[in-house]
Design an enzyme around this catalytic site. Structure first.
Site, PDB file in Angstrom:
ATOM      1  N   ILE A 215       0.757  -1.084   0.030  1.00  0.00           N
ATOM      2  CA  ILE A 215      -0.094   0.142   0.029  1.00  0.00           C
ATOM      3  C   ILE A 215       0.719   1.334  -0.012  1.00  0.00           C
ATOM      4  O   ILE A 215       1.712   1.402   0.961  1.00  0.00           O
ATOM      5  CB  ILE A 215      -0.991   0.154   1.318  1.00  0.00           C
ATOM      6  CG1 ILE A 215      -1.360  -1.409   1.992  1.00  0.00           C
ATOM      7  CG2 ILE A 215      -2.104   1.103   1.076  1.00  0.00           C
ATOM      8  CD1 ILE A 215      -1.905  -1.413   3.268  1.00  0.00           C
ATOM      9  N   HIS A 216       0.772   2.001  -0.980  1.00  0.00           N
ATOM     10  CA  HIS A 216       1.395   3.482  -0.971  1.00  0.00           C
ATOM     11  C   HIS A 216       0.662   4.697  -1.639  1.00  0.00           C
ATOM     12  O   HIS A 216       1.257   5.515  -1.260  1.00  0.00           O
ATOM     13  CB  HIS A 216       2.950   3.023  -1.672  1.00  0.00           C
ATOM     14  CG  HIS A 216       2.655   3.049  -3.361  1.00  0.00           C
ATOM     15  ND1 HIS A 216       2.252   2.062  -3.999  1.00  0.00           N
ATOM     16  CD2 HIS A 216       3.141   4.133  -4.097  1.00  0.00           C
ATOM     17  CE1 HIS A 216       2.275   2.446  -5.213  1.00  0.00           C
ATOM     18  NE2 HIS A 216       2.820   3.650  -5.480  1.00  0.00           N
ATOM     19  N   ARG A 217      -0.006   4.383  -2.198  1.00  0.00           N
ATOM     20  CA  ARG A 217      -0.854   5.504  -3.117  1.00  0.00           C
ATOM     21  C   ARG A 217      -1.555   6.420  -2.305  1.00  0.00           C
ATOM     22  O   ARG A 217      -2.012   5.859  -1.269  1.00  0.00           O
ATOM     23  CB  ARG A 217      -1.637   5.015  -4.157  1.00  0.00           C
ATOM     24  CG  ARG A 217      -1.179   4.347  -5.484  1.00  0.00           C
ATOM     25  CD  ARG A 217      -1.971   4.297  -6.536  1.00  0.00           C
ATOM     26  NE  ARG A 217      -1.245   3.729  -7.780  1.00  0.00           N
ATOM     27  CZ  ARG A 217      -0.424   4.216  -8.648  1.00  0.00           C
ATOM     28  NH1 ARG A 217      -0.506   5.611  -8.549  1.00  0.00           N
ATOM     29  NH2 ARG A 217       0.302   3.635  -9.457  1.00  0.00           N
TER      30      ARG A 217
END
Length: 367
Positions: A215-217
């Site tokens: 998860i990074h956005r």
């Protein structure tokens, strides 16, 4: 008569380091084989990803030439970060006077490099051009659209990307070259296999015994409700025999601490992993859950089912193939997508984005 093209490549974030590795290697190979022309390649690192686990480890592991310039911009708001990059890149381009500026993907580093070059009338070559999510709330979408309209050479990974550009009136300088990330998969997969036994043993897992998540956005990490839903879904699906391993992006780690999210027994938060470690974890996972475009493709190449934690994706071919499912951040939808992946046999698999010579084509087109 010898000819030379001076090229400046601009990188700043983890996915760009991977793409730059393929291009740097292709340039070196091209120069070794060419007697009459060569490409002089220098790299500007903006510092968008700046700590060792998100930056230097990739240069070391992938044998990317050390950046000639490191701007050290670091984290900031979109406007401040892009503005600082723009100012510093401009001064370097005035000094170096390259024939082309190479930009990768869809980050603030991409847009800053394209803007600086275009305003100085230096042609821009965009690697991974033409991708569209059609969600203008995503900063990445703004970056890629503007970059494409500033570019002279547009290197598209898919036929869909070419069609997207045509719909916007961009037809000149457009080339379908395939995906440079697949070049990297081919080159590094044996090295990744070599570290698999030690890595899996250290984590206490075996092939097919775990789910892998990334998860990074900003649309997920900066939205408390979406982030809580994602972790609630992870807790729900990890109650079976499959723990969820999450190599955590520093921004996400900071956010979950701020909102008080804690891991359950089935959720294992890891430090960021290197590229080779990520390939090893992906190829051995039972299922991948991600909001990353690159990870969606890598899951497909490794023939691992994928659940995308977004409402749309640029990599529509993976959805059409049946190997990737859009689930958004709804807990029920994510759980259903996971169960569906267990029911599907995935007997049908066809090559997507696979050429393996994309970076070499890009070198030829630059000259």
């Amino acid at each position: 008569m010898n000819r030379s093209s001076r090229v400046i490549g601009i990188v700043g974030a983890r996915p760009q380091f991977i793409k730059a590795a393929a291009v740097s290697r292709a340039i070196a190979e091209y120069n070794r084989k060419s007697a009459n022309c060569a490409i002089t390649h220098k790299i500007i690192h903006t510092g968008q990803h700046y700590d060792k686990d998100m930056s230097q480890v990739f240069f070391d592991e992938l044998d990317i030439p050390e950046p000639h310039y490191n701007l050290g911009v670091g984290s900031a708001s979109h406007g401040r970060q892009t503005g600082q990059m723009l100012e510093k890149i401009e001064s370097i381009l005035l000094k170096e006077k390259p024939y082309y500026v190479l930009v990768y993907g869809d980050t603030n580093s991409t847009l800053a490099g394209a803007l600086a070059a275009a305003k100085l009338h230096i042609p821009v070559a965009h690697i991974e051009a033409g991708l569209r999510s059609f969600n203008r709330k995503m900063p990445e979408e703004i970056n890629r659209v503007l970059t494409d309209h500033l570019s002279s050479l547009l290197f598209c990974p898919t036929a869909t990307a070419v069609k997207n550009l045509q719909a916007e009136g961009i037809t000149k300088g457009v080339h379908l070259v395939g995906d440079v990330m697949y070049d990297c998969i081919l080159f590094y997969r044996e090295k990744a296999k070599a570290i698999e036994p030690g890595l899996l043993d250290r984590l206490g897992v075996s092939r097919g015994s775990y789910f892998l998540a990334t998860i990074h956005r900003a649309e997920n990490t900066d939205n408390t409700e979406r982030l809580r839903n994602i972790f609630a879904a992870f807790a729900a699906i990890s109650r079976g025999n499959y723990p969820v391993l999450i190599p955590l992006h520093p921004r996400t780690k900071k956010k979950i601490a701020e909102i008080g999210l804690t891991s359950s027994n089935g959720i294992r938060i890891l430090e960021p992993v290197s590229y080779l470690e990520m390939l090893a974890l992906e190829s051995n996972a039972r299922l991948i859950l991600t909001d990353s475009g690159g990870v969606q493709k890598e899951a497909y190449w490794f023939r691992v089912p994928c659940v995308t934690l977004r409402d749309e994706t640029e990599w529509v071919e993976t959805i059409e193939s049946g190997w990737n499912t859009l689930a958004g951040t709804n807990v029920v939808h994510i759980s259903e997508a996971v169960h569906k992946s267990f029911e599907s046999l995935h007997d049908v698999w066809e090559p997507l984005y696979e050429k393996g010579d994309s970076a070499g084509k890009i070198c030829e087109l630059i000259l």
